[in-house]
Design a protein around this motif. Sequence first.
Motif, short mmCIF file in Angstrom:
data_model
loop_
_atom_site.label_atom_id
_atom_site.label_comp_id
_atom_site.label_asym_id
_atom_site.label_seq_id
_atom_site.Cartn_x
_atom_site.Cartn_y
_atom_site.Cartn_z
N PRO A 55 -18.63 39.67 -4.32
CA PRO A 55 -17.75 40.32 -3.33
C PRO A 55 -18.17 41.89 -3.01
N PRO A 56 -17.59 42.24 -1.76
CA PRO A 56 -17.98 43.66 -1.29
C PRO A 56 -17.77 44.73 -2.62
N PRO A 57 -18.49 45.84 -2.64
CA PRO A 57 -19.49 46.40 -1.65
C PRO A 57 -20.75 45.98 -2.19
N HIS A 58 -21.12 45.11 -3.38
CA HIS A 58 -22.26 44.86 -3.79
C HIS A 58 -22.96 43.45 -3.10
N GLY A 59 -21.74 42.67 -2.46
CA GLY A 59 -22.48 41.52 -1.93
C GLY A 59 -21.54 40.98 -0.80
N LEU A 60 -21.70 39.77 -0.20
CA LEU A 60 -20.86 39.29 1.03
C LEU A 60 -20.04 38.34 0.50
N GLY A 61 -20.02 37.77 -0.76
CA GLY A 61 -19.05 36.66 -1.01
C GLY A 61 -19.66 35.35 -0.41
N ARG A 62 -21.10 35.40 -0.20
CA ARG A 62 -21.25 34.18 0.88
C ARG A 62 -22.62 33.54 0.10
N PRO A 63 -22.85 32.15 0.36
CA PRO A 63 -24.03 31.66 -0.42
C PRO A 63 -25.43 32.09 0.40
N ALA A 64 -26.58 31.49 -0.31
CA ALA A 64 -28.03 32.13 0.35
C ALA A 64 -28.78 30.69 0.39
N LEU A 65 -29.71 31.04 1.15
CA LEU A 65 -30.58 29.89 1.68
C LEU A 65 -32.13 30.47 1.31
N TYR A 66 -32.68 29.59 0.51
CA TYR A 66 -34.16 30.03 -0.05
C TYR A 66 -34.94 29.07 0.95
N ILE A 67 -36.14 29.43 1.69
CA ILE A 67 -37.03 28.77 2.23
C ILE A 67 -38.57 29.29 1.59
N SER A 68 -38.93 28.15 0.85
CA SER A 68 -40.28 28.44 0.31
C SER A 68 -41.45 27.75 1.00
N THR A 69 -42.64 28.49 1.05
CA THR A 69 -43.80 28.08 1.68
C THR A 69 -44.96 27.93 0.48
N GLU A 70 -44.81 28.26 -0.53
CA GLU A 70 -45.46 28.18 -1.81
C GLU A 70 -45.10 27.63 -2.79
N ALA A 71 -44.50 28.30 -3.80
CA ALA A 71 -43.91 27.59 -5.03
C ALA A 71 -42.43 27.52 -4.95
N PRO A 72 -41.79 26.45 -5.62
CA PRO A 72 -40.61 25.98 -5.46
C PRO A 72 -39.63 26.99 -6.07
N LEU A 73 -38.39 27.05 -5.97
CA LEU A 73 -37.32 27.95 -6.24
C LEU A 73 -37.43 27.96 -7.90
N SER A 74 -37.58 29.16 -8.56
CA SER A 74 -37.70 29.25 -9.94
C SER A 74 -36.29 29.10 -10.40
N THR A 75 -35.56 28.20 -10.66
CA THR A 75 -33.95 27.94 -11.08
C THR A 75 -34.06 28.56 -12.61
N THR A 76 -35.06 28.22 -13.46
CA THR A 76 -35.09 28.75 -14.81
C THR A 76 -34.91 30.13 -14.93
N ARG A 77 -35.74 30.87 -14.04
CA ARG A 77 -35.56 32.33 -13.97
C ARG A 77 -34.29 32.56 -13.33
N LEU A 78 -33.66 32.23 -12.33
CA LEU A 78 -32.26 32.53 -12.18
C LEU A 78 -31.41 32.45 -13.14
N ALA A 79 -31.37 31.31 -13.94
CA ALA A 79 -30.48 31.09 -14.91
C ALA A 79 -30.61 32.48 -16.15
N GLN A 80 -31.75 32.73 -16.38
CA GLN A 80 -32.15 33.58 -17.20
C GLN A 80 -31.43 35.11 -16.77
N MET A 81 -31.50 35.27 -15.36
CA MET A 81 -31.23 36.63 -14.86
C MET A 81 -29.47 36.61 -15.14
N LEU A 82 -28.88 35.48 -14.71
CA LEU A 82 -27.54 35.24 -14.74
C LEU A 82 -27.15 35.71 -16.30
N ARG A 83 -27.89 35.16 -17.28
CA ARG A 83 -27.35 35.13 -18.58
C ARG A 83 -27.72 36.76 -19.21
#
Length: 453
Positions: free
Chosen positions: A139-167
């Motif tokens: 939520p604001p002021p750090h974010g928008l409270g909205r989802p995101a869209l990731y468009i990749s032209t090379e490597a796919p989205l690294s969900t493992t790294r995202l889970a590591q950041m969350l943890r």
Amino acid sequence: MTDLSRVLPGFPTAQYAGLLPALENNKVTTAELLTLDIADLGKRTKLPLLDLKRLCNAVLEALHVDLGVSEKQPDKPSALKQTASDLAQRWSTISTLDESLDQALGGGVPTGYVTEIVGESGAGKTQFLLTMLLAVQLPPPHGLGRPALYISTEAPLSTTRLAQMLRRNPFFKDLDKKPTLDRIMSTATPDLESQEHILQYQVPVQVERHNVGLIVLDSVAANYRAEYERGGSLGSNMAARSADLIRMGHLLHDLARRHNLAVVVANQVMDRIPSSHSGGGTPGLFAIKSSVAATPKQPPRLALPRALAAPPGAEPTSSLADMVGVRSSMPEPPPEDPPAPASLLLDHQNRWVTGWGDDPYADPNHFKTPTLGLVWSTQIASRIALLKRPVYGRKEIIEDEDLPGGGVALRNWRRWMKVVFAPHVPGTGQGLDGAVEFEVNMGGLKSIEKDKE
């Protein structure tokens, strides 16, 4: 007209259906419609002057409404008359989850603009983008409270790294509602044709359907370099590539402005070879010519006819022309144009828009430049450069239980974030003056205090 549907997608063209075909056949653009004289347009298109004047006024009013400066919207204050408090209420940013980095960016990455993250491989571009995919859900002021869209032209989205950041990121530990991977949509564009189709048709639908607050394109240069630099044919395709870049920049900017979302693209860099005119780096052709001319060298001896040979005891002449007494009938070549001033050279101007080369004490042989050139630089609002330098000497040992290999790693790079240009915050000083040093850890990005250096 040729570009009316792109400039004003919502313009009511049905009312002027009798005029548009003639304007299209004569290749009249929207800019020409608003700047040329009505009489000149009438001679060019053979259309009634009164109808052309009505169309010009309608297009001009539609542009005013689109920009928010129209006086016919009493419920919406004109953008030219908005106060600082009105602008502050509309201003929103996405945090990097680090206080020092946010402060350098003026609060974070702003919405309504196209922001570029550029740097070498391993500088932290992908880590920066993954952090924002999670931060936009806050939520604001750090974010928008909205989802995101990731468009990749090379490597796919690294969900493992995202889970590591969350943890591991301490910012998420005490939150009642944490970001999730379910609110991050991703797609892949393996070639330029699929990229243009997805950006033009599928992305607008997803943005409106899911109220997307962040669009990430990683990276913007991969498909263009594969398409236009194939076989060394970049020069012949430069005009077509420039037109494609302008069209994509307009599309991304229109999405960011209409839906008040942030568009962040990652860009690659390439080595920049300084020319001889820039005064630094490897000597060029002119330096080679001067070095050859400065070397004294005897001219080769010529075998002359007996009648033209100098008599015995005569003083040697300075040249063959003086000896023979004739001049060549060929016209003398024109003198070379003097070199352009240093301030007008591309090497000098690049240092202020690329992020590399503005340090007067830096080695010009190590300069980098963002790919896609100055044409793409005019399509973005902000450029954030991520710089890295190797660490010489004794390497620092990091112990972390989540790291492979027994929890030990070697830190052998130093990284900095530098604001090259932006509309909402002043750029960083020359070189690394004012740049924020950061590190990439298990939780994402973390700035390094100067006292610890």
